[in-house]
Design a protein around this motif. Structure first.
Motif, mmCIF file in Angstrom:
data_model
loop_
_atom_site.group_PDB
_atom_site.id
_atom_site.type_symbol
_atom_site.label_atom_id
_atom_site.label_comp_id
_atom_site.label_asym_id
_atom_site.label_seq_id
_atom_site.Cartn_x
_atom_site.Cartn_y
_atom_site.Cartn_z
ATOM 1 N N TRP A 143 1.043 -1.079 -0.269
ATOM 2 C CA TRP A 143 0.031 -0.587 -0.079
ATOM 3 C C TRP A 143 0.545 1.265 -0.144
ATOM 4 C CZ3 TRP A 143 -3.953 -1.611 -1.732
ATOM 5 C CH2 TRP A 143 -4.452 -3.062 -1.623
ATOM 6 N N ASN A 144 2.070 1.547 0.945
ATOM 7 C CA ASN A 144 3.051 2.223 0.523
ATOM 8 C C ASN A 144 3.667 2.056 -1.213
ATOM 9 O OD1 ASN A 144 2.852 2.238 3.396
ATOM 10 N ND2 ASN A 144 4.895 1.662 3.815
ATOM 11 N N ASP A 145 3.542 1.413 -2.327
ATOM 12 C CA ASP A 145 4.150 1.474 -3.310
ATOM 13 C C ASP A 145 2.781 2.161 -3.865
ATOM 14 O OD1 ASP A 145 6.442 0.981 -2.705
ATOM 15 O OD2 ASP A 145 5.953 -1.695 -3.253
ATOM 16 N N ILE A 146 1.929 1.969 -3.568
ATOM 17 C CA ILE A 146 0.414 2.102 -4.504
ATOM 18 C C ILE A 146 0.735 3.704 -4.230
ATOM 19 C CG2 ILE A 146 -2.506 2.499 -4.445
ATOM 20 C CD1 ILE A 146 -2.036 -1.102 -3.877
ATOM 21 N N LEU A 147 0.487 4.125 -3.292
ATOM 22 C CA LEU A 147 0.236 5.469 -2.348
ATOM 23 C C LEU A 147 1.803 6.290 -3.241
ATOM 24 C CD1 LEU A 147 -0.964 7.558 -0.550
ATOM 25 C CD2 LEU A 147 0.678 7.193 1.046
ATOM 26 N N ALA A 148 2.520 5.875 -3.233
ATOM 27 C CA ALA A 148 4.096 6.411 -3.870
ATOM 28 C C ALA A 148 3.342 6.625 -4.982
ATOM 29 C CB ALA A 148 5.017 5.963 -3.865
ATOM 30 N N THR A 149 3.054 5.085 -6.217
ATOM 31 C CA THR A 149 2.770 5.871 -7.311
ATOM 32 C C THR A 149 0.982 7.112 -7.811
ATOM 33 O OG1 THR A 149 2.950 3.715 -7.832
ATOM 34 C CG2 THR A 149 1.881 4.297 -9.285
ATOM 35 N N LEU A 150 0.911 7.090 -6.665
ATOM 36 C CA LEU A 150 -0.976 7.845 -7.095
ATOM 37 C C LEU A 150 0.051 9.204 -6.699
ATOM 38 C CD1 LEU A 150 -3.985 6.073 -4.843
ATOM 39 C CD2 LEU A 150 -3.573 6.685 -7.193
ATOM 40 N N ILE A 151 0.798 9.680 -5.478
ATOM 41 C CA ILE A 151 1.249 10.840 -5.915
ATOM 42 C C ILE A 151 1.701 11.083 -6.282
ATOM 43 C CG2 ILE A 151 3.119 11.816 -4.028
ATOM 44 C CD1 ILE A 151 2.470 10.183 -1.997
ATOM 45 N N LYS A 152 2.353 10.121 -7.276
ATOM 46 C CA LYS A 152 3.743 10.690 -8.313
ATOM 47 C C LYS A 152 2.662 11.529 -10.153
ATOM 48 C CE LYS A 152 7.542 7.890 -7.709
ATOM 49 N NZ LYS A 152 8.301 6.943 -8.403
ATOM 50 N N VAL A 153 1.230 10.702 -9.661
ATOM 51 C CA VAL A 153 0.219 10.892 -10.629
ATOM 52 C C VAL A 153 -0.020 12.495 -10.484
ATOM 53 C CG1 VAL A 153 -1.939 10.535 -11.557
ATOM 54 C CG2 VAL A 153 -0.470 8.628 -11.244
ATOM 55 N N ARG A 154 -0.244 12.555 -9.309
ATOM 56 C CA ARG A 154 -0.647 14.082 -9.107
ATOM 57 C C ARG A 154 0.168 14.782 -8.648
ATOM 58 N NH1 ARG A 154 -3.671 14.654 -3.076
ATOM 59 N NH2 ARG A 154 -1.731 14.291 -2.220
ATOM 60 N N GLN A 155 0.903 14.393 -8.904
ATOM 61 C CA GLN A 155 1.902 15.855 -8.843
ATOM 62 C C GLN A 155 1.989 16.145 -10.810
ATOM 63 O OE1 GLN A 155 2.229 17.177 -6.428
ATOM 64 N NE2 GLN A 155 4.289 17.542 -6.191
ATOM 65 N N ALA A 156 2.619 14.809 -11.064
ATOM 66 C CA ALA A 156 2.260 15.028 -12.333
ATOM 67 C C ALA A 156 0.875 16.067 -12.927
ATOM 68 C CB ALA A 156 2.115 13.821 -13.264
ATOM 69 N N HIS A 157 0.155 15.373 -12.677
ATOM 70 C CA HIS A 157 -1.453 15.858 -13.408
ATOM 71 C C HIS A 157 -3.069 16.719 -12.372
ATOM 72 C CE1 HIS A 157 0.443 13.584 -17.126
ATOM 73 N NE2 HIS A 157 0.259 12.564 -16.283
ATOM 74 N N GLY A 158 -2.302 16.845 -11.701
ATOM 75 C CA GLY A 158 -2.906 17.294 -10.396
ATOM 76 C C GLY A 158 -2.989 18.975 -10.093
ATOM 77 N N TRP A 159 -3.287 19.602 -9.311
ATOM 78 C CA TRP A 159 -3.324 21.148 -8.817
ATOM 79 C C TRP A 159 -3.818 21.206 -7.562
ATOM 80 C CZ3 TRP A 159 -7.693 17.904 -10.830
ATOM 81 C CH2 TRP A 159 -8.882 17.900 -10.009
ATOM 82 N N SER A 160 -3.913 22.439 -7.187
ATOM 83 C CA SER A 160 -3.804 23.131 -6.058
ATOM 84 C C SER A 160 -4.852 24.146 -5.586
ATOM 85 C CB SER A 160 -2.708 23.489 -5.634
ATOM 86 O OG SER A 160 -3.050 24.246 -4.126
ATOM 87 N N GLU A 161 -5.979 23.562 -4.784
ATOM 88 C CA GLU A 161 -7.085 24.791 -4.786
ATOM 89 C C GLU A 161 -7.487 24.917 -3.009
ATOM 90 O OE1 GLU A 161 -11.475 22.655 -5.033
ATOM 91 O OE2 GLU A 161 -9.964 22.943 -7.438
ATOM 92 N N ALA A 162 -7.718 25.349 -2.548
ATOM 93 C CA ALA A 162 -7.962 26.056 -1.285
ATOM 94 C C ALA A 162 -9.647 25.698 -1.019
ATOM 95 C CB ALA A 162 -8.392 27.232 -0.689
ATOM 96 N N GLU A 163 -9.791 24.333 0.170
ATOM 97 C CA GLU A 163 -10.637 23.267 1.140
ATOM 98 C C GLU A 163 -11.234 23.955 1.541
ATOM 99 O OE1 GLU A 163 -9.234 19.676 1.069
ATOM 100 O OE2 GLU A 163 -7.159 20.115 1.070
ATOM 101 N N LYS A 164 -12.600 23.483 1.833
ATOM 102 C CA LYS A 164 -13.630 24.367 2.286
ATOM 103 C C LYS A 164 -14.010 22.655 3.332
ATOM 104 C CE LYS A 164 -14.758 28.142 -0.214
ATOM 105 N NZ LYS A 164 -16.093 28.447 -0.854
ATOM 106 N N GLU A 165 -14.017 23.618 4.454
ATOM 107 C CA GLU A 165 -14.562 21.745 5.295
ATOM 108 C C GLU A 165 -15.868 22.028 5.774
ATOM 109 O OE1 GLU A 165 -13.303 19.058 5.901
ATOM 110 O OE2 GLU A 165 -11.377 19.386 5.178
ATOM 111 N N LYS A 166 -16.552 20.652 5.803
ATOM 112 C CA LYS A 166 -17.481 21.074 5.473
ATOM 113 C C LYS A 166 -18.421 20.233 7.303
ATOM 114 C CE LYS A 166 -22.773 19.538 4.922
ATOM 115 N NZ LYS A 166 -23.924 18.915 4.030
ATOM 116 N N LEU A 167 -18.025 20.746 8.323
ATOM 117 C CA LEU A 167 -18.120 20.255 9.257
ATOM 118 C C LEU A 167 -19.445 19.645 10.071
ATOM 119 C CD1 LEU A 167 -15.397 22.844 11.236
ATOM 120 C CD2 LEU A 167 -15.169 20.431 9.867
ATOM 121 N N VAL A 168 -20.122 18.108 9.913
ATOM 122 C CA VAL A 168 -21.143 18.627 10.673
ATOM 123 C C VAL A 168 -21.318 17.321 11.351
ATOM 124 C CG1 VAL A 168 -23.238 17.101 9.951
ATOM 125 C CG2 VAL A 168 -22.184 18.363 8.094
#
Length: 354
Positions: A325-350
Motif C-alpha cells: 500500500w505504500n508503493d501504491i500510495l507513492a504511485t498515486l502521489i506521482k500521478v497527482r504531482q504530474a497531473h494534479g492541481w492546488s486549490e483551497a479546501e472548504k471543510e463541511k463540519l457536521v
C-alpha cells in the motif's frame, strides 16, 4: 512549487472481496482494509480517503441510516473521506428477467440513498455510484441489438433514480461486462443512454485490454502479436480510446496491467491488476494517466476531485503487506504531482452519528 492537493488520493476497499471466497482465498475483512489504508504513508503524505463497495460481508446495503452514520464516523476517525460507491447490482443482471432489471434499479436506489447519508454528514464530499450491466459479453452477443436496448433502458431508469438523489452514475469499462466489453460498445452505450448523470469509470488496467480486443476482436486497436516495445503504437492506441471516452469519464482508477487477463473466485477474466512496481507492467502509469486526466491539448480536465487505486484479485499475501500500500500510495502521489492541481479546501463540519 507547492504540492498539489487535488485530486484526492483514495484506496478501494472491495479488493478485499472481489475474486475471494469459496473458490479462491478468504475475504480480507473491511476493518483490515481500512487499517492498511490509514497506515500507508510516503514522506508524510497519506491516503485522503476510501472508495467503498457496498457488498457483503464488508457492508450491508440495507443497514439503517444510523448505522451508515456510524460507518462514516469510523472512517472519519481514521482521517479518511469516502468517495465513490459500488452498487451491489449483480443479483439483478440486466440481460436476465424483468424482475432482475427491477432489482438492478432498486440496488442503485439503495446505493444512492447510502451515498446521500454519507454526504449529509460531511464525510463524502465527492464521488459517484459505480455500476455495470451485471451481464456477460456472451449473453450480449446472443442478440446485440435487443440486448443493447435493454441495457440502455435500464441504465436510463437507474439514472432517473440517481438524479433524485443528486448522484452521478459511472459505468465500469471492463471487458467482462456485456455492452461495455469493448471501447466502441462502451461508447455506444453511453451515447445511447444520453443522460447528464451517466458517465464512464475508467480503470487503467481494464482499459488497456480495450486496445487488444479481448471479448470483441472487431474493436481491437493494437495488432495481433503486438510488440510491447513499440511504445509509439501503444501511445496512439491510448490516445484513441481516451479521446473517445474521456468526455464521459466521471471516475478514474490508477492501475497497472501486464497485458494479460485474469479471474479468480466468481469473477470473470478481465484486465489483470498488477502491483505498482511490477516489472512486467505494460503501462507507464504516471505518464499514461495523463491521457485520462488531460485533454488532447494537454490541459487538465479537473473532471473529478479524487482518483483511486484498484487492486482487485491481488493475492492475500500481497495485500497483507503494508509495503504494497505504500508503493501504491507513492504511485498515486506521482500521478497527482504530474497531473494534479492546488486549490483551497472548504471543510463541511457536521456532527456525525447524531
Amino acid at each position: 512549487m507547492s504540492e498539489n492537493n487535488f485530486p484526492k488520493l483514495h484506496n478501494a476497499t472491495w479488493p478485499g472481496l472481489v475474486g475471494k471466497g469459496a473458490n479462491s482465498e478468504p475475504p480480507i475483512p473491511f476493518d483490515t482494509m481500512l487499517d492498511m489504508t490509514a497506515k500507508a504513508e510516503v514522506n508524510g503524505v497519506k491516503f485522503d480517503g476510501v472508495d467503498l463497495g457496498l457488498l457483503d460481508p464488508h457492508i450491508n446495503i440495507n443497514m439503517s441510516d444510523d448505522d451508515i452514520k456510524r460507518l462514516g464516523e469510523k472512517i472519519g476517525n481514521l482521517n479518511l473521506k469516502v468517495g465513490s460507491l459500488v452498487a451491489p447490482i449483480w443479483g439483478g443482471p440486466i440481460l436476465g428477467s424483468k424482475d432482475d432489471r427491477a432489482t438492478f434499479v432498486e440496488m442503485v436506489r439503495k446505493a444512492c440513498h447510502f451515498g446521500k447519508v454519507l454526504r449529509d454528514i460531511g464525510i463524502r464530499p465527492y464521488g459517484v455510484v459505480r455500476i455495470d450491466s451485471a451481464s456477460s459479453p456472451h449473453d450480449w452477443e446472443k442478440d446485440p441489438v435487443n440486448n443493447q436496448k435493454l441495457i440502455v433502458q435500464t441504465f436510463q431508469e437507474a439514472c432517473d433514480v440517481a438524479a433524485d438523489f443528486g448522484e452521478k452514475l459511472a459505468a465500469e469499462g471492463e471487458i467482462c461486462w456485456g455492452g461495455m466489453h469493448s471501447w466502441r460498445t462502451m461508447l455506444n452505450t453511453l451515447q445511447q443512454v444520453n443522460r447528464p448523470n451517466m458517465g464512464f469509470q475508467a480503470d487503467m488496467a481494464h482499459t488497456l485490454l480495450y486496445l487488444m480486443g479481448y471479448n470483441h476482436p472487431e474493436d481491437r486497436i493494437l495488432p495481433e502479436n503486438f510488440d510491447w516495445k513499440d511504445r509509439n503504437t501503444l501511445t496512439d492506441g491510448l490516445k484513441t480510446i481516451t479521446k473517445a471516452l474521456r468526455p464521459y469519464t466521471f471516475d478514474f482508477h490508477v492501475a497497472q496491467n501486464d497485458g494479460t487477463v485474469f479471474g479468480s473466485g466468481s469473477h470473470d477474466k478481465t484486465g489483470r491488476h498488477c502491483q505498482a512496481t511490477d516489472p512486467n507492467g505494460k503501462l507507464d502509469v504516471v505518464n499514461d494517466a495523463g491521457y485520462w486526466l488531460r485533454d488532447e491539448n494537454g490541459n487538465l480536465t479537473k473532471a473529478f476531485k479524487h482518483i483511486c487505486w484498484d487492486g482487485c484479485m491481488f493475492p492475500n499475501e500481497v495485500m497483507m503487506r503494508q509495503q504494497t500500500w505504500n508503493d501504491i500510495l507513492a504511485t498515486l502521489i506521482k500521478v497527482r504531482q504530474a497531473h494534479g492541481w492546488s486549490e483551497a479546501e472548504k471543510e463541511k463540519l457536521v456532527a456525525v452519528g447524531q
